[in-house]
Design a protein around this motif. Structure first.
Motif, PDB file in Angstrom:
ATOM      1  N   ARG A   1       0.825  -1.209   0.000  1.00  0.00           N
ATOM      2  CA  ARG A   1       0.000   0.000   0.000  1.00  0.00           C
ATOM      3  C   ARG A   1       0.860   1.260   0.000  1.00  0.00           C
ATOM      4  N   VAL A   2       1.960   1.222   0.760  1.00  0.00           N
ATOM      5  CA  VAL A   2       2.865   2.378   0.808  1.00  0.00           C
ATOM      6  C   VAL A   2       3.540   2.563  -0.545  1.00  0.00           C
ATOM      7  N   ARG A   3       3.956   1.453  -1.186  1.00  0.00           N
ATOM      8  CA  ARG A   3       4.607   1.539  -2.501  1.00  0.00           C
ATOM      9  C   ARG A   3       3.668   2.116  -3.560  1.00  0.00           C
ATOM     10  N   ARG A   4       2.410   1.728  -3.499  1.00  0.00           N
ATOM     11  CA  ARG A   4       1.446   2.142  -4.522  1.00  0.00           C
ATOM     12  C   ARG A   4       0.910   3.548  -4.290  1.00  0.00           C
ATOM     13  N   PHE A   5       0.646   3.905  -3.022  1.00  0.00           N
ATOM     14  CA  PHE A   5      -0.009   5.190  -2.744  1.00  0.00           C
ATOM     15  C   PHE A   5       0.820   6.143  -1.874  1.00  0.00           C
ATOM     16  N   GLY A   6       1.979   5.672  -1.378  1.00  0.00           N
ATOM     17  CA  GLY A   6       2.752   6.500  -0.463  1.00  0.00           C
ATOM     18  C   GLY A   6       2.268   6.317   0.971  1.00  0.00           C
ATOM     19  N   ILE A   7       2.918   7.015   1.896  1.00  0.00           N
ATOM     20  CA  ILE A   7       2.568   6.895   3.313  1.00  0.00           C
ATOM     21  C   ILE A   7       1.098   7.236   3.549  1.00  0.00           C
ATOM     22  N   MET A   8       0.594   8.259   2.857  1.00  0.00           N
ATOM     23  CA  MET A   8      -0.794   8.672   3.044  1.00  0.00           C
ATOM     24  C   MET A   8      -1.777   7.616   2.538  1.00  0.00           C
ATOM     25  N   GLY A   9      -1.253   6.647   1.755  1.00  0.00           N
ATOM     26  CA  GLY A   9      -2.107   5.562   1.282  1.00  0.00           C
ATOM     27  C   GLY A   9      -2.616   4.699   2.424  1.00  0.00           C
ATOM     28  N   LEU A  10      -1.876   4.702   3.547  1.00  0.00           N
ATOM     29  CA  LEU A  10      -2.303   3.952   4.725  1.00  0.00           C
ATOM     30  C   LEU A  10      -3.567   4.547   5.335  1.00  0.00           C
ATOM     31  N   TYR A  11      -3.821   5.825   4.994  1.00  0.00           N
ATOM     32  CA  TYR A  11      -4.996   6.511   5.546  1.00  0.00           C
ATOM     33  C   TYR A  11      -6.024   6.845   4.458  1.00  0.00           C
ATOM     34  N   LYS A  12      -5.911   6.147   3.324  1.00  0.00           N
ATOM     35  CA  LYS A  12      -6.847   6.379   2.229  1.00  0.00           C
ATOM     36  C   LYS A  12      -8.250   5.937   2.650  1.00  0.00           C
ATOM     37  N   GLY A  13      -9.217   6.834   2.527  1.00  0.00           N
ATOM     38  CA  GLY A  13     -10.585   6.517   2.922  1.00  0.00           C
ATOM     39  C   GLY A  13     -10.887   6.805   4.379  1.00  0.00           C
ATOM     40  N   LEU A  14      -9.925   7.422   5.092  1.00  0.00           N
ATOM     41  CA  LEU A  14     -10.106   7.702   6.523  1.00  0.00           C
ATOM     42  C   LEU A  14     -11.303   8.614   6.774  1.00  0.00           C
ATOM     43  N   GLU A  15     -11.519   9.599   5.855  1.00  0.00           N
ATOM     44  CA  GLU A  15     -12.619  10.546   6.058  1.00  0.00           C
ATOM     45  C   GLU A  15     -13.967   9.826   6.116  1.00  0.00           C
ATOM     46  N   ALA A  16     -14.183   8.927   5.160  1.00  0.00           N
ATOM     47  CA  ALA A  16     -15.452   8.182   5.133  1.00  0.00           C
ATOM     48  C   ALA A  16     -15.577   7.271   6.343  1.00  0.00           C
ATOM     49  N   LYS A  17     -14.449   6.654   6.729  1.00  0.00           N
ATOM     50  CA  LYS A  17     -14.446   5.750   7.887  1.00  0.00           C
ATOM     51  C   LYS A  17     -14.764   6.519   9.168  1.00  0.00           C
ATOM     52  N   LEU A  18     -14.182   7.712   9.316  1.00  0.00           N
ATOM     53  CA  LEU A  18     -14.443   8.525  10.492  1.00  0.00           C
ATOM     54  C   LEU A  18     -15.909   8.940  10.553  1.00  0.00           C
ATOM     55  N   LEU A  19     -16.443   9.344   9.411  1.00  0.00           N
ATOM     56  CA  LEU A  19     -17.846   9.766   9.359  1.00  0.00           C
ATOM     57  C   LEU A  19     -18.766   8.635   9.790  1.00  0.00           C
TER      58      LEU A  19
END
Length: 246
Positions: free
Chosen positions: A196-214
């Motif tokens: 996930r880090v290779r494909r999206f970078g460090i922030m890829g680990l938090y991809k979709g966090l906004e929807a998950k938090l909501l």
């Protein structure tokens, strides 16, 4: 109707999971605390134990829930194998038939690591609740809603990367390296995090966090609000005084 795909297994899983967690947490708390003042450390330990019990008992429901929710979705990742389930019972049947009974516990390892999510949530909630009850007689609806929301937001943000891996492993249709077939092992957790880090970078680990938090914050806030009201109503019906020491 696509945003509501898999809503019934989600409701079923949430009901079972919350029942197991709340029942275990409060039963252990009643045995350990026994009318004394609880502490942050005790709340954390009880939360972890309740979380482990919850994971071991309800993971099969969440595996089926994840697969039904993602069924019919179009994936850009060619490593994902599509599924075709008719419902909850059929999903259980196909998974056991094609992948074996243990496949129902896919993602158990990261789930066990994630017991710190509800543990942190309950620790923060119970601690905030105790501070408020020192200043006022009882918790208001708004108090329960707000501290429940904040507690879940903190817990979700801290553990989100593992939740992403947990969902991938629960889906179970991800083709892993032939040399590394054991789903849920520490090696696979690290492998998926690295990919996930290779494909999206460090922030890829938090991809979709906004929807998950909501989703999780609103769910937890409403859950704690209903929990407090039901607890108060139960004590009132039973003619008991709800102890502020909790």
């Amino acid at each position: 109707l696509a945003p509501y795909r898999g809503w019934f297994p989600v409701i079923s899983s949430l009901c079972c999971s919350n029942f197991v967690y709340f029942y275990t947490f409060n039963s252990l708390k009643a045995l350990w605390v026994k009318g004394q003042h609880s502490t942050t450390g005790k709340d954390l330990i009880l939360g972890v134990v309740a979380g482990v019990v919850n994971v071991l008992l309800t993971t099969p429901l969440w595996v089926v829930n994840t697969r039904l929710k993602l069924q019919g979705a179009k994936f850009r990742n060619e490593d994902i194998v599509p599924t075709n389930y008719k419902g909850i019972i059929d999903a259980f049947h196909q998974i056991i038939r094609d992948e074996g009974v243990l496949a129902l516990w896919n993602g158990t390892f990261p789930s066990l690591l994630l017991v710190f999510n509800p543990a942190i949530q309950f620790m923060f909630y119970e601690g905030s609740k105790r501070k408020l009850l020192k200043k006022q007689l009882q918790l208001t609806s708004l108090d329960a809603f707000v501290i429940g929301a904040i507690a879940k937001a903190v817990a979700t943000t801290l553990t989100y990367p593992l939740q992403t891996v947990q969902s991938i492993l629960r889906f179970g249709r991800h083709r892993l390296n032939p040399e590394n077939r054991t789903l849920g092992s520490l090696r696979n957790v690290l492998y998926l995090l690295q990919q996930r880090v290779r494909r999206f970078g460090i922030m890829g680990l938090y991809k979709g966090l906004e929807a998950k938090l909501l989703q999780t914050v609103l769910t937890a806030a409403l859950m704690f609000l209903v929990y407090e009201k039901l607890t108060a109503a139960t004590f009132t019906v039973m003619g008991l005084k709800h102890s502020r020491k909790h």
